[in-house]
Scaffold this motif. Structure first.
Motif, PDB file in Angstrom:
ATOM      1  N   VAL A 287       4.186  54.617  15.603  1.00 53.68           N
ATOM      2  CA  VAL A 287       4.919  55.796  15.130  1.00 53.68           C
ATOM      3  C   VAL A 287       5.941  55.314  14.111  1.00 53.68           C
ATOM      4  O   VAL A 287       6.893  54.603  14.456  1.00 53.68           O
ATOM      5  CB  VAL A 287       5.634  56.515  16.303  1.00 53.68           C
ATOM      6  CG1 VAL A 287       6.329  57.776  15.812  1.00 53.68           C
ATOM      7  CG2 VAL A 287       4.649  56.839  17.421  1.00 53.68           C
ATOM      8  N   MET A 288       5.729  55.664  12.840  1.00 51.62           N
ATOM      9  CA  MET A 288       6.610  55.158  11.777  1.00 51.62           C
ATOM     10  C   MET A 288       7.642  56.221  11.420  1.00 51.62           C
ATOM     11  O   MET A 288       7.399  57.094  10.596  1.00 51.62           O
ATOM     12  CB  MET A 288       5.799  54.825  10.524  1.00 51.62           C
ATOM     13  CG  MET A 288       4.941  53.586  10.591  1.00 51.62           C
ATOM     14  SD  MET A 288       5.790  51.976  10.416  1.00 51.62           S
ATOM     15  CE  MET A 288       6.751  52.172   8.952  1.00 51.62           C
ATOM     16  N   ALA A 289       8.813  56.129  12.069  1.00 51.40           N
ATOM     17  CA  ALA A 289       9.897  57.056  11.721  1.00 51.40           C
ATOM     18  C   ALA A 289      10.861  56.410  10.736  1.00 51.40           C
ATOM     19  O   ALA A 289      11.800  57.052  10.273  1.00 51.40           O
ATOM     20  CB  ALA A 289      10.644  57.464  12.991  1.00 51.40           C
ATOM     21  N   ALA A 290      10.628  55.130  10.412  1.00 47.91           N
ATOM     22  CA  ALA A 290      11.552  54.434   9.509  1.00 47.91           C
ATOM     23  C   ALA A 290      11.448  54.982   8.095  1.00 47.91           C
ATOM     24  O   ALA A 290      10.383  55.425   7.660  1.00 47.91           O
ATOM     25  CB  ALA A 290      11.230  52.943   9.515  1.00 47.91           C
ATOM     26  N   ALA A 291      12.576  54.943   7.406  1.00 47.89           N
ATOM     27  CA  ALA A 291      12.589  55.274   5.978  1.00 47.89           C
ATOM     28  C   ALA A 291      12.455  53.943   5.243  1.00 47.89           C
ATOM     29  O   ALA A 291      13.441  53.236   5.006  1.00 47.89           O
ATOM     30  CB  ALA A 291      13.890  55.973   5.619  1.00 47.89           C
ATOM     31  N   SER A 351      -1.510  65.414   2.429  1.00 42.88           N
ATOM     32  CA  SER A 351      -2.133  64.338   1.652  1.00 42.88           C
ATOM     33  C   SER A 351      -1.751  62.968   2.213  1.00 42.88           C
ATOM     34  O   SER A 351      -2.557  62.035   2.169  1.00 42.88           O
ATOM     35  CB  SER A 351      -1.878  64.473   0.144  1.00 42.88           C
ATOM     36  OG  SER A 351      -0.518  64.573  -0.081  1.00 42.88           O
ATOM     37  N   LYS A 352      -0.544  62.819   2.796  1.00 44.78           N
ATOM     38  CA  LYS A 352      -0.177  61.540   3.433  1.00 44.78           C
ATOM     39  C   LYS A 352      -1.053  61.295   4.672  1.00 44.78           C
ATOM     40  O   LYS A 352      -1.456  60.168   4.950  1.00 44.78           O
ATOM     41  CB  LYS A 352       1.297  61.535   3.835  1.00 44.78           C
ATOM     42  CG  LYS A 352       2.197  61.298   2.632  1.00 44.78           C
ATOM     43  CD  LYS A 352       3.664  61.400   2.927  1.00 44.78           C
ATOM     44  CE  LYS A 352       4.412  61.379   1.593  1.00 44.78           C
ATOM     45  NZ  LYS A 352       5.820  61.666   1.701  1.00 44.78           N
ATOM     46  N   LEU A 353      -1.332  62.392   5.399  1.00 49.69           N
ATOM     47  CA  LEU A 353      -2.180  62.315   6.594  1.00 49.69           C
ATOM     48  C   LEU A 353      -3.524  61.682   6.235  1.00 49.69           C
ATOM     49  O   LEU A 353      -3.989  60.741   6.887  1.00 49.69           O
ATOM     50  CB  LEU A 353      -2.379  63.747   7.109  1.00 49.69           C
ATOM     51  CG  LEU A 353      -3.037  63.958   8.450  1.00 49.69           C
ATOM     52  CD1 LEU A 353      -2.005  63.797   9.561  1.00 49.69           C
ATOM     53  CD2 LEU A 353      -3.631  65.360   8.529  1.00 49.69           C
ATOM     54  N   ALA A 355      -4.349  60.122   3.256  1.00 52.93           N
ATOM     55  CA  ALA A 355      -4.266  58.839   2.541  1.00 52.93           C
ATOM     56  C   ALA A 355      -3.971  57.676   3.480  1.00 52.93           C
ATOM     57  O   ALA A 355      -4.446  56.562   3.260  1.00 52.93           O
ATOM     58  CB  ALA A 355      -3.189  58.923   1.462  1.00 52.93           C
ATOM     59  N   LYS A 356      -3.192  57.914   4.533  1.00 48.82           N
ATOM     60  CA  LYS A 356      -2.786  56.799   5.406  1.00 48.82           C
ATOM     61  C   LYS A 356      -3.588  56.760   6.711  1.00 48.82           C
ATOM     62  O   LYS A 356      -3.311  55.950   7.589  1.00 48.82           O
ATOM     63  CB  LYS A 356      -1.286  56.883   5.705  1.00 48.82           C
ATOM     64  CG  LYS A 356      -0.416  56.887   4.418  1.00 48.82           C
ATOM     65  CD  LYS A 356       1.056  56.665   4.690  1.00 48.82           C
ATOM     66  CE  LYS A 356       1.863  56.886   3.415  1.00 48.82           C
ATOM     67  NZ  LYS A 356       3.156  56.219   3.393  1.00 48.82           N
ATOM     68  N   GLY A 357      -4.587  57.663   6.843  1.00 52.58           N
ATOM     69  CA  GLY A 357      -5.449  57.656   8.038  1.00 52.58           C
ATOM     70  C   GLY A 357      -4.683  57.959   9.307  1.00 52.58           C
ATOM     71  O   GLY A 357      -4.771  57.231  10.300  1.00 52.58           O
TER      72      GLY A 357
HETATM   73  N1  CTP Z   1       5.905  54.331   5.021  1.00 53.17           N
HETATM   74  C1  CTP Z   1       5.488  53.024   5.235  1.00 53.17           C
HETATM   75  N2  CTP Z   1       5.683  52.078   4.276  1.00 53.17           N
HETATM   76  C2  CTP Z   1       6.248  52.393   3.098  1.00 53.17           C
HETATM   77  C3  CTP Z   1       6.662  53.730   2.858  1.00 53.17           C
HETATM   78  C4  CTP Z   1       6.479  54.662   3.842  1.00 53.17           C
HETATM   79  O1  CTP Z   1       4.974  52.721   6.313  1.00 53.17           O
HETATM   80  N3  CTP Z   1       6.411  51.452   2.176  1.00 53.17           N
HETATM   81  C5  CTP Z   1       5.702  55.331   6.085  1.00 53.17           C
HETATM   82  C6  CTP Z   1       6.973  56.017   6.532  1.00 53.17           C
HETATM   83  O2  CTP Z   1       7.589  55.356   7.612  1.00 53.17           O
HETATM   84  C7  CTP Z   1       6.466  57.397   6.932  1.00 53.17           C
HETATM   85  C8  CTP Z   1       5.286  57.632   6.009  1.00 53.17           C
HETATM   86  O3  CTP Z   1       4.879  56.346   5.545  1.00 53.17           O
HETATM   87  O4  CTP Z   1       5.989  57.437   8.263  1.00 53.17           O
HETATM   88  C9  CTP Z   1       5.607  58.520   4.836  1.00 53.17           C
HETATM   89  O5  CTP Z   1       6.785  58.053   4.197  1.00 53.17           O
HETATM   90  P1  CTP Z   1       7.421  58.817   2.957  1.00 53.17           P
HETATM   91  O6  CTP Z   1       8.562  58.014   2.441  1.00 53.17           O
HETATM   92  O7  CTP Z   1       7.632  60.251   3.246  1.00 53.17           O
HETATM   93  O8  CTP Z   1       6.242  58.793   1.958  1.00 53.17           O
HETATM   94  P2  CTP Z   1       5.695  57.741   0.975  1.00 53.17           P
HETATM   95  O9  CTP Z   1       4.330  57.345   1.451  1.00 53.17           O
HETATM   96  O10 CTP Z   1       6.664  56.624   0.765  1.00 53.17           O
HETATM   97  O11 CTP Z   1       5.545  58.604  -0.344  1.00 53.17           O
HETATM   98  P3  CTP Z   1       6.686  59.264  -1.281  1.00 53.17           P
HETATM   99  O12 CTP Z   1       7.941  58.484  -1.037  1.00 53.17           O
HETATM  100  O13 CTP Z   1       6.123  59.101  -2.620  1.00 53.17           O
HETATM  101  O14 CTP Z   1       6.788  60.689  -0.821  1.00 53.17           O
END
Ligand code: CTP
Length: 416
Positions: A287-291, A351-353, A355-357
């Motif tokens: 579960v990736m809640a990190a920014a 689209s993230k759903l 693209a990231k599987g």
């Molecule tokens: N994420 C990740 N690795 C990164 C960037 C994001 O694992 N380098 C993960 C985040 O933890 C989150 C998901 O991907 O669960 C979406 O992150 P978000 O920042 O919203 O999207 P991005 O894929 O980074 O796209 P953008 O910033 O262009 O919206």
């Protein structure tokens, strides 16, 4: 508990394991007994029904009235207390308990429990209950490290008891050493974990990330973001509450990791990627809640950047960081992402759903969420329409997301 969903019907809010739990709080003699009053109050505030049992030693430090006022229940100390319609002394205390929490647990009480002595009320309750035993030892450094105490603790742990603390620090004697009662927050966390250990996620291993990463510009400066880590820490607590084993990989935050989580602190996206890759090897879900920072300074300076007269303003070129969530894949691993967006919330999340599987994306408004105590999220999954949740405190939202994850894990297991 229910909350009104702005987009539809009422939303069912999951409860913490302390809410409605029958807790027997055994308080034994020692100066830390005064801290048990705060603990009793916090347990009651969390929804627990708390029956306090004082040992003779405890009564030298605190009075039954203190606990009676805090718990609004009769306080017990006499093994021969009269029975009435509502109580059959130690028998009903032992029978009704969901947990027997002894805080503080003195060296004497630990020894008595290890021996199975039944000449006081706490001893008789401990012998007659099948509820799990949680010990929060507090004593002087030498007593703690005496082989007798260590042996007694090992006996109790060997019988299935759990232990929280003690910590090191300033002791009542003024000396510094081991034996301070664990902080109230840690005891509450341990009680939650013990009460929830047979929950719906028992035996499941989760990796949860939290907070923002810091990408160095020079030895003292970095590129970062406003993420506080609140959501990832709340998800960790919600998962522990349901019996999961959790590895929490977190960027720098001011938060204390929930009790029972394996905590891996990191700083950069690259460090987070390495920690996640190693932790997911035997995990059921990520579960990736990190920014996570998407870019980092390409060539961080080994020395502090100076603004000496005549030097040009530095130009910082950026490089991409790894996309951790997209890059990690293992057969059977359930992946949940968060999408912080400023526009086209559901479309971007969908689209993230893909693209990231991912099996689930928790989408929310970036500005309305980051560094705030609450959030209004939309759950986006490959099957079914998006589900909008009302604005909720992050612990409540986390509990809903973890419940959803539980369903995904069940479905995943059934399809394999
Ligand atoms: N994420 C990740 N690795 C990164 C960037 C994001 O694992 N380098 C993960 C985040 O933890 C989150 C998901 O991907 O669960 C979406 O992150 P978000 O920042 O919203 O999207 P991005 O894929 O980074 O796209 P953008 O910033 O262009 O919206």
């Amino acid at each position: 508990m229910e909350s009104e969903d702005v987009t539809g019907g009422p939303v069912h809010l999951p409860r913490s394991p302390l809410d409605g739990a029958r807790i027997v709080l055994g308080v034994s003699g020692g100066i830390a007994a005064y801290k048990a009053a705060d603990l009793a109050s916090r347990l009651v505030q969390a929804g627990g029904m708390v029956d306090v049992v004082l040992t003779r030693g405890a009564e030298a430090f605190v009075t039954p009235l203190t606990f009676q006022a805090l718990t609004r229940r009769r306080v017990h100390h006499d093994v021969f207390e009269p029975w009435d319609e509502s109580s059959a002394g130690h028998i009903s205390l032992a029978r009704d308990a969901d947990i027997l929490l002894v805080a503080p647990a003195s060296a004497n009480t630990i020894a008595r429990l290890a021996l199975g002595l039944a000449d006081d009320l706490l001893g008789t309750v401990a012998l007659s209950t099948v509820a799990p035993l949680l010990l929060a030892p507090a004593m002087e450094h030498g007593m703690l490290h005496h082989p007798a105490t260590q042996g007694n603790l090992a006996t109790l742990l060997g019988r299935g008891a759990s232990q929280v603390g003690p910590e090191s620090g300033r002791l009542a004697s003024g000396a510094v050493g081991d034996g301070r009662l664990a902080p109230t927050e840690a005891i509450l966390g341990a009680a939650r974990a013990v009460l929830g250990r047979n929950g719906p996620l028992a035996g499941r291993r989760l990796v949860i990330t939290a907070g923002g990463t810091r990408e160095p510009l020079d030895p003292v400066r970095y590129l970062g973001n406003r993420s506080s880590g609140t959501m990832g820490f709340a998800l960790t607590q919600a998962a522990l509450d349901r019996g999961a084993e959790v590895t929490l990989v977190a960027g720098p935050t001011s938060l204390t990791p929930p009790w029972g989580a394996r905590f891996v602190p990191v700083e950069t996206a690259a460090e987070m990627e390495a920690a996640v890759r190693s932790a997911v090897e035997d995990a059921d879900a990520l579960v990736m809640a990190a920014a996570v920072a998407d870019f980092r300074p390409e060539r961080p300076s080994a020395r502090k950047l100076k603004k000496s007269p005549g030097t040009a303003v530095p130009e910082i070129s950026l490089a991409r960081t790894p996309d951790i969530l997209a890059g990690v894949s293992r057969p059977g691993l359930v992946k949940v992402g968060f999408a912080a967006e400023t526009e086209d919330l559901v479309a971007n999340a969908a689209s993230k759903l893909a693209a990231k599987g991912l099996q689930l994306v928790v989408a929310n408004d970036a500005v309305e969420t980051i560094d705030r105590p609450d959030s209004a999220a939309t759950l986006v999954s490959p099957d079914g329409p998006p589900e909008s949740l009302p604005r909720l405190p992050k612990p409540a939202l986390a509990a809903l997301v973890v419940e959803h994850l539980g369903h995904l894990l069940k479905k995943n297991a059934a399809s394999r």
